[in-house]
Design a protein around this motif. Structure first.
Motif, PDB file in Angstrom:
ATOM      1  N   MET A  49      10.905 -36.469 -12.029  1.00  0.00           N
ATOM      2  CA  MET A  49      11.264 -37.343 -13.156  1.00  0.00           C
ATOM      3  C   MET A  49      10.309 -38.539 -13.249  1.00  0.00           C
ATOM      4  O   MET A  49       9.833 -38.899 -14.326  1.00  0.00           O
ATOM      5  N   GLU A  50      10.028 -39.160 -12.074  1.00  0.00           N
ATOM      6  CA  GLU A  50       9.145 -40.328 -12.061  1.00  0.00           C
ATOM      7  C   GLU A  50       7.740 -39.950 -12.550  1.00  0.00           C
ATOM      8  O   GLU A  50       7.090 -40.718 -13.270  1.00  0.00           O
ATOM      9  N   ILE A  51       7.293 -38.747 -12.133  1.00  0.00           N
ATOM     10  CA  ILE A  51       5.968 -38.290 -12.545  1.00  0.00           C
ATOM     11  C   ILE A  51       5.904 -38.127 -14.058  1.00  0.00           C
ATOM     12  O   ILE A  51       4.937 -38.549 -14.711  1.00  0.00           O
ATOM     13  N   ALA A  52       6.940 -37.526 -14.633  1.00  0.00           N
ATOM     14  CA  ALA A  52       6.978 -37.310 -16.084  1.00  0.00           C
ATOM     15  C   ALA A  52       6.938 -38.638 -16.834  1.00  0.00           C
ATOM     16  O   ALA A  52       6.213 -38.789 -17.826  1.00  0.00           O
ATOM     17  N   ILE A  53       7.706 -39.620 -16.355  1.00  0.00           N
ATOM     18  CA  ILE A  53       7.749 -40.931 -17.017  1.00  0.00           C
ATOM     19  C   ILE A  53       6.366 -41.601 -16.968  1.00  0.00           C
ATOM     20  O   ILE A  53       5.882 -42.136 -17.976  1.00  0.00           O
ATOM     21  N   ALA A  54       5.733 -41.574 -15.786  1.00  0.00           N
ATOM     22  CA  ALA A  54       4.422 -42.217 -15.645  1.00  0.00           C
ATOM     23  C   ALA A  54       3.377 -41.552 -16.535  1.00  0.00           C
ATOM     24  O   ALA A  54       2.575 -42.240 -17.181  1.00  0.00           O
ATOM     25  N   ILE A  55       3.385 -40.227 -16.588  1.00  0.00           N
ATOM     26  CA  ILE A  55       2.396 -39.512 -17.399  1.00  0.00           C
ATOM     27  C   ILE A  55       2.637 -39.752 -18.885  1.00  0.00           C
ATOM     28  O   ILE A  55       1.692 -39.958 -19.658  1.00  0.00           O
ATOM     29  N   ILE A  56       3.908 -39.750 -19.294  1.00  0.00           N
ATOM     30  CA  ILE A  56       4.227 -40.024 -20.704  1.00  0.00           C
ATOM     31  C   ILE A  56       3.771 -41.437 -21.086  1.00  0.00           C
ATOM     32  O   ILE A  56       3.188 -41.657 -22.159  1.00  0.00           O
TER      33      ILE A  56
ATOM     34  N   GLY B 228       5.321 -46.066 -12.167  1.00  0.00           N
ATOM     35  CA  GLY B 228       5.665 -44.914 -11.342  1.00  0.00           C
ATOM     36  C   GLY B 228       5.984 -45.313  -9.913  1.00  0.00           C
ATOM     37  O   GLY B 228       6.942 -44.808  -9.306  1.00  0.00           O
ATOM     38  N   LEU B 229       5.186 -46.242  -9.350  1.00  0.00           N
ATOM     39  CA  LEU B 229       5.449 -46.729  -7.997  1.00  0.00           C
ATOM     40  C   LEU B 229       6.794 -47.452  -7.915  1.00  0.00           C
ATOM     41  O   LEU B 229       7.558 -47.277  -6.950  1.00  0.00           O
ATOM     42  N   TRP B 230       7.079 -48.256  -8.918  1.00  0.00           N
ATOM     43  CA  TRP B 230       8.340 -49.005  -8.946  1.00  0.00           C
ATOM     44  C   TRP B 230       9.543 -48.056  -8.972  1.00  0.00           C
ATOM     45  O   TRP B 230      10.533 -48.262  -8.247  1.00  0.00           O
ATOM     46  N   LEU B 231       9.442 -47.006  -9.780  1.00  0.00           N
ATOM     47  CA  LEU B 231      10.536 -46.032  -9.858  1.00  0.00           C
ATOM     48  C   LEU B 231      10.671 -45.223  -8.569  1.00  0.00           C
ATOM     49  O   LEU B 231      11.772 -44.787  -8.211  1.00  0.00           O
ATOM     50  N   THR B 232       9.547 -45.035  -7.852  1.00  0.00           N
ATOM     51  CA  THR B 232       9.550 -44.172  -6.668  1.00  0.00           C
ATOM     52  C   THR B 232       9.908 -44.913  -5.384  1.00  0.00           C
ATOM     53  O   THR B 232      10.732 -44.445  -4.583  1.00  0.00           O
ATOM     54  N   VAL B 233       9.286 -46.092  -5.158  1.00  0.00           N
ATOM     55  CA  VAL B 233       9.460 -46.777  -3.862  1.00  0.00           C
ATOM     56  C   VAL B 233      10.125 -48.141  -3.981  1.00  0.00           C
ATOM     57  O   VAL B 233      10.367 -48.801  -2.968  1.00  0.00           O
ATOM     58  N   GLY B 234      10.388 -48.603  -5.202  1.00  0.00           N
ATOM     59  CA  GLY B 234      11.059 -49.883  -5.365  1.00  0.00           C
ATOM     60  C   GLY B 234      10.100 -51.045  -5.555  1.00  0.00           C
ATOM     61  O   GLY B 234       8.879 -50.915  -5.390  1.00  0.00           O
ATOM     62  N   THR B 235      10.670 -52.212  -5.848  1.00  0.00           N
ATOM     63  CA  THR B 235       9.873 -53.383  -6.208  1.00  0.00           C
ATOM     64  C   THR B 235       9.024 -53.895  -5.050  1.00  0.00           C
ATOM     65  O   THR B 235       7.830 -54.166  -5.200  1.00  0.00           O
TER      66      THR B 235
END
Length: 427
Positions: free
Chosen positions: A1-8, A31-38
């Motif tokens: 999901m995170e990958i799709a958002i970053a690419i879009i 993408g980093l924020w969605l994956t590993v946090g702030t």
């Protein structure tokens, strides 16, 4: 999901006209924020950009740009075109062929495709118009000939490929020589056949005498000397590829000073232009690095490699798929961004399949080069069309025949790897 958002997000930013480096950096950060946090995202952004951009190897890029700027300020471009015109102007499409030859000489000291196209646009296009050449011929040839800087050393793209893959930049430079010569011959042949079929697009011009031809060579010896000095210095090990840019810049400065072709204002302009171009490149480097961190953390790279390796097809089919993907990306993305974004994905696959890394670097340089003259992005077409004040469609139509030649040459390089690997094997 995170990958799709970053690419879009990346696609939307690029469509909206955001600079490529900024688009890569912002979408990668999200993408980093969605994956590993702030906290982890901020930690990466605090340290990673500096660590990547401060690499000593990257000093090669601004140094080669500076070398080209010194030569441009010394008006070497005009002399290259003038000499080539006297030698090849009498052929069918002779002025266009002269433009290709001069662009090849300029590529040998610039490493920048866009700089080559811009330099030749201001010189060759007005001359061709004066002799009745169709704008499709003049703008198309200038645009495509500028791409020679991607394959003829010292190519910025080959330097970046060498840095990203830890391949020998010296071998990459040497490997680009024969493909560069073949590309020049292919362009000249395409122009000759085009004019032979449609003589009205490029009227014939009178022949110059041998005395005029040889006398014109006096003006281009500094360019030939500089290109030879850099290649020989790298090939013999006198300097490393990383040091070659600084060596070339020093030689270029000494040449234009001794010949009294530059003054204080010219040096300032060369330095200013180098800073501007380098800043743009490093923004792309940092943005691509942030996006690359995101892809690494999400294991996207490893998943793609595993998926490709599990495909039950011949390795050449996989190579063709990769090359086709690069051709498509070249139509819509900046070439530097393509390299930084994709090489970490494709290079491990290529090595796992048993292909030669030096050969692959030349194939990819040739592939992304084509994107500089294909719609809709076609940066060289934008530069040349703007300088010549003609619609973009004229430039794209004029470039089409030479792009066909590019595709044929690309197929030859893929089918016969020895063309690329022979010279490096002698080192």
């Amino acid at each position: 999901m995170e990958i799709a958002i970053a690419i879009i997000l990346l696609v939307l930013f690029l469509i909206g006209g955001m600079p490529v480096g900024i688009a890569l950096g912002v979408s990668g950060s999200v993408g980093l924020w969605l994956t590993v946090g702030t906290d982890s995202m901020l930690g990466i952004l605090r340290t990673a950009p500096y660590e990547e951009a401060s690499s000593f190897v990257l000093t090669t890029i601004p140094m080669f740009i500076l070398m080209a700027e010194f030569m441009n300020q010394g008006q070497m471009t005009q002399k290259l075109f003038s000499s080539a015109y006297r030698w090849f102007g009498h052929l069918k499409g002779g002025m266009a062929i002269s433009t290709v030859m001069a662009s090849a000489g300029l590529a040998a000291v610039s490493g920048s495709s866009t700089a080559s196209a811009a330099g030749m646009s201001s010189i060759a296009v007005p001359e061709m118009r004066k002799y009745g050449y169709d704008d499709k011929v003049s703008v198309g040839v200038v645009s495509v000939a500028g791409t020679l800087a991607f394959i003829i050393p010292p190519s910025t793209i080959l330097i970046i490929y060498g840095i990203l893959t830890e391949s020998s930049i010296a071998k990459l430079f040497v490997a680009g020589v024969i493909p560069g010569v073949i590309t020049v011959i292919g362009y000249c042949l395409a122009i000759y056949l085009w004019v032979r079929r449609r003589p009205e697009v490029a009227p014939s011009i009178g022949r110059f005498g041998w005395k005029e031809r040889f006398s014109s060579l006096q003006g281009i010896w500094p360019v030939l000397l500089l290109a030879l000095a850099v290649i020989v210095a790298i090939y013999t090990g006198f300097v490393t590829p990383t040091e070659a840019g600084a060596f070339g810049s020093f030689c270029a400065l000494m040449i234009v000073i001794v010949l009294r072709k530059i003054n204080y204002e010219g040096i300032k302009k060369a330095l200013s232009s180098t800073i501007q171009i380098t800043a743009k490149i490093f923004v792309i480097i940092i943005g691509a690095m942030i996006f690359g961190y995101f892809l690494t953390i999400t294991n996207s790279i490893q998943n793609i490699i595993n998926a490709i390796q599990s495909m039950d097809v011949n390795r050449w089919v996989i190579l063709i798929i990769i090359v086709a993907s690069y051709l498509l990306l070249g139509c819509v993305m900046d070439q530097l961004a393509i390299m930084f974004l994709t090489i970490p994905l494709t290079f491990p696959v290529i090595i796992a399949l048993g292909f030669d890394p030096i050969w692959y670097g030349i194939v990819i340089a040739k592939t992304v080069e084509i994107g500089l003259a294909t719609p809709p992005l076609g940066l060289n077409i934008f530069v040349a069309s703007s300088a010549a004040n003609v619609p973009l469609g004229v430039g794209f139509r004029g470039a089409a025949r030479l792009i066909v030649a590019d595709f044929i040459i690309l197929v030859i390089l893929i089918a016969f790897p020895v063309i690329v690997t022979w010279l490096p094997s002698l080192m």
